[in-house]
Motif scaffolding. Sequence first.
Motif, short mmCIF file in Angstrom:
data_model
loop_
_atom_site.label_atom_id
_atom_site.label_comp_id
_atom_site.label_asym_id
_atom_site.label_seq_id
_atom_site.Cartn_x
_atom_site.Cartn_y
_atom_site.Cartn_z
N ALA A 32 0.83 -1.22 0.00
CA ALA A 32 0.00 0.00 0.00
C ALA A 32 0.86 1.25 0.00
CB ALA A 32 -0.94 -0.01 1.21
N LEU A 33 1.81 1.36 0.91
CA LEU A 33 2.65 2.55 0.99
C LEU A 33 3.52 2.73 -0.25
CD1 LEU A 33 3.57 4.94 2.67
CD2 LEU A 33 5.22 3.42 3.83
N PRO A 34 4.20 1.69 -0.76
CA PRO A 34 4.96 1.90 -2.01
C PRO A 34 4.07 2.34 -3.17
CG PRO A 34 5.70 -0.11 -0.92
CD PRO A 34 4.47 0.35 -0.18
N ARG A 35 2.86 1.79 -3.25
CA ARG A 35 1.96 2.20 -4.34
C ARG A 35 1.62 3.69 -4.23
NH1 ARG A 35 -2.32 -2.85 -4.31
NH2 ARG A 35 -1.01 -4.34 -5.49
N ARG A 36 1.35 4.15 -3.00
CA ARG A 36 0.99 5.56 -2.81
C ARG A 36 2.15 6.47 -3.20
NH1 ARG A 36 -1.22 8.21 2.85
NH2 ARG A 36 -1.39 10.38 2.08
N ARG A 37 3.37 6.10 -2.80
CA ARG A 37 4.52 6.90 -3.15
C ARG A 37 4.73 6.92 -4.66
NH1 ARG A 37 8.91 4.76 1.40
NH2 ARG A 37 7.88 5.77 3.21
N PHE A 38 4.51 5.81 -5.32
CA PHE A 38 4.68 5.74 -6.77
C PHE A 38 3.66 6.65 -7.47
CE2 PHE A 38 3.75 3.84 -10.91
CZ PHE A 38 5.03 3.84 -11.47
N ASP A 39 2.43 6.64 -7.02
CA ASP A 39 1.40 7.48 -7.64
C ASP A 39 1.72 8.95 -7.46
OD1 ASP A 39 0.08 5.19 -8.37
OD2 ASP A 39 -1.29 5.20 -6.65
N GLU A 40 2.20 9.34 -6.28
CA GLU A 40 2.53 10.75 -6.04
C GLU A 40 3.68 11.20 -6.94
OE1 GLU A 40 3.35 11.02 -1.93
OE2 GLU A 40 1.24 10.91 -1.29
N VAL A 41 4.69 10.34 -7.05
CA VAL A 41 5.82 10.69 -7.91
C VAL A 41 5.39 10.79 -9.37
CG1 VAL A 41 8.05 9.87 -8.77
CG2 VAL A 41 7.55 9.74 -6.33
N ALA A 42 4.57 9.86 -9.83
CA ALA A 42 4.10 9.92 -11.21
C ALA A 42 3.28 11.18 -11.47
CB ALA A 42 3.28 8.67 -11.52
#
Length: 534
Positions: free
Chosen positions: A323-333
């Motif tokens: 969950a946390l890695p996915r959220r960070r990836f979305d924010e960066v994208a």
Amino acid sequence: MSNFFDSDSPTNLTEFSVSELSGSIKRTIETAFDHVRVRGEISGYRGPHSSGHAYFSLKDDKARIDAVVWKGAFSKLKYRPEEGMEVIATGKITTFPGSSKYQIVIEQLEPAGAGALMALIEERKRRFTAEGLFDPARKQMLPFLPKVIGVVTSPTGAVIRDILHRISDRFPVHVLVWPVKVQGEGSGDEVASAIHGFNAMEHDGPIPRPDVLIVARGGGSLEDLWSFNDEAVVRAAAASDIPLISAVGHETDWTLIDYAADVRAPTPTGAAEMAVPVRAELEAQLAALGARHSGAMSRQMDLRRQNLRALVRALPSLDQLLALPRRRFDEVATNLGRSLELNTLNKRRSFERVAAKLSPDMLARRLGEHRQRVRERAALSERIVERLIERNKTRLGRFDAALTAVPGRLKGMTDRSKDRLESLGRRVDAAVANDLRRARQAITAQDRVLQSLSYKNVLARGYAVIRDENDRPVSRATGLAHGQAIAIEFSDGRVGAVAGEGGLPPEPVVQPPKSAAMKPLRKPEPPAGQGSLF
């Protein structure tokens, strides 16, 4: 009056020779004491003689009598004599005419009662204890489950049947029986030989070597068990490499082998029980241990399974982990496009600021400044070069003045070197001349020795050397064949000759020295089929 000491005087006494008198005394004593029993203490016993006879004395507090046991009687004695042992000896009295002595010839020998036997046992026990035969440190552990058991006992008594029956009931194993006498004459030697025999067996031999030994005998009196107090039996038991169980007599009977054995059993049946465990008990114990092992394994598996389930419940799910890695990836994208636009704008502004500073007038001004700095540095370099040239001219002048004075100094050095070289040359010539003179003297001396040893000096005194066709010296006439060409060497030359048969060879033709007015003589023709040596 006749002489009182006259040998011819009459008398009524019978005249005996020494031998007759000694023989008469011997017969009288042997007749009167042909069978006696004597009680006394053995003294001076040193073992049987090399002939097999035993010599010692019997004594008490007031008298002493010599004793002898002949070889045939000694081997039949039930009790062997020992120093200090109180015994009752049965035999006859006889005399020894050669030295006028009397002695008892012993036929039977027995201890003087049970007290004497006990005293003998105690004396042996003290001696063996001092030697360390009864030391507990020498004792060996019995094997838990022997494969082969060796039994030393009588093959006809009830003891062996009890031992075999008890072993068969408890745990049947292979039993080897070494039959021996357990009472009477020679029984101790047989028991000792049996113990040594079992120990001498090889581990991989045709007969399996026992893992434990049992020396057994039934109960009896002290005299009946005496063989197991024998010194040979005790030493054999103490020296046994195989663990040994002593089972002699009943529980109240003690013999010296009990102290030397590794374990003492109260009875022969008790020895069998000590030698092997109960098979049924072992099977039951093994079954109980197997059941306990299975139960322990089951409980251990259940415990491990519960621990694993607890650990699984404590682990987070896959969605929670990502969950946390996915959220960070979305924010960066999401921020990537906006960041690229902002970066491009910043780079464009920086470029515009730099471009505003660039103009032709500014570039021309900067070029003029750079030209002025170059001119100033060129003028400065010319002045520096001029100063360096002046400085080097000054140094060259000083060097030229110094070089002008060098030829004078070099000429002086050259003259000194020339004088030294001439001196060294003269010394070298003298040394070479001395070396040549010494070498010439040494060669002259060696030449004199060589001339003194040369065979040509012998030839000058009138001798000659005979050589065969191969120019080898001939030392014996037997080495020449009839008609063989030879050469005779004198001090002034050689002449050819032919060997004759049994006499001098033909007269040789001497070759005179060659000269202009005389022609050389014609050489003799060699025999047919033989080449000339000259």
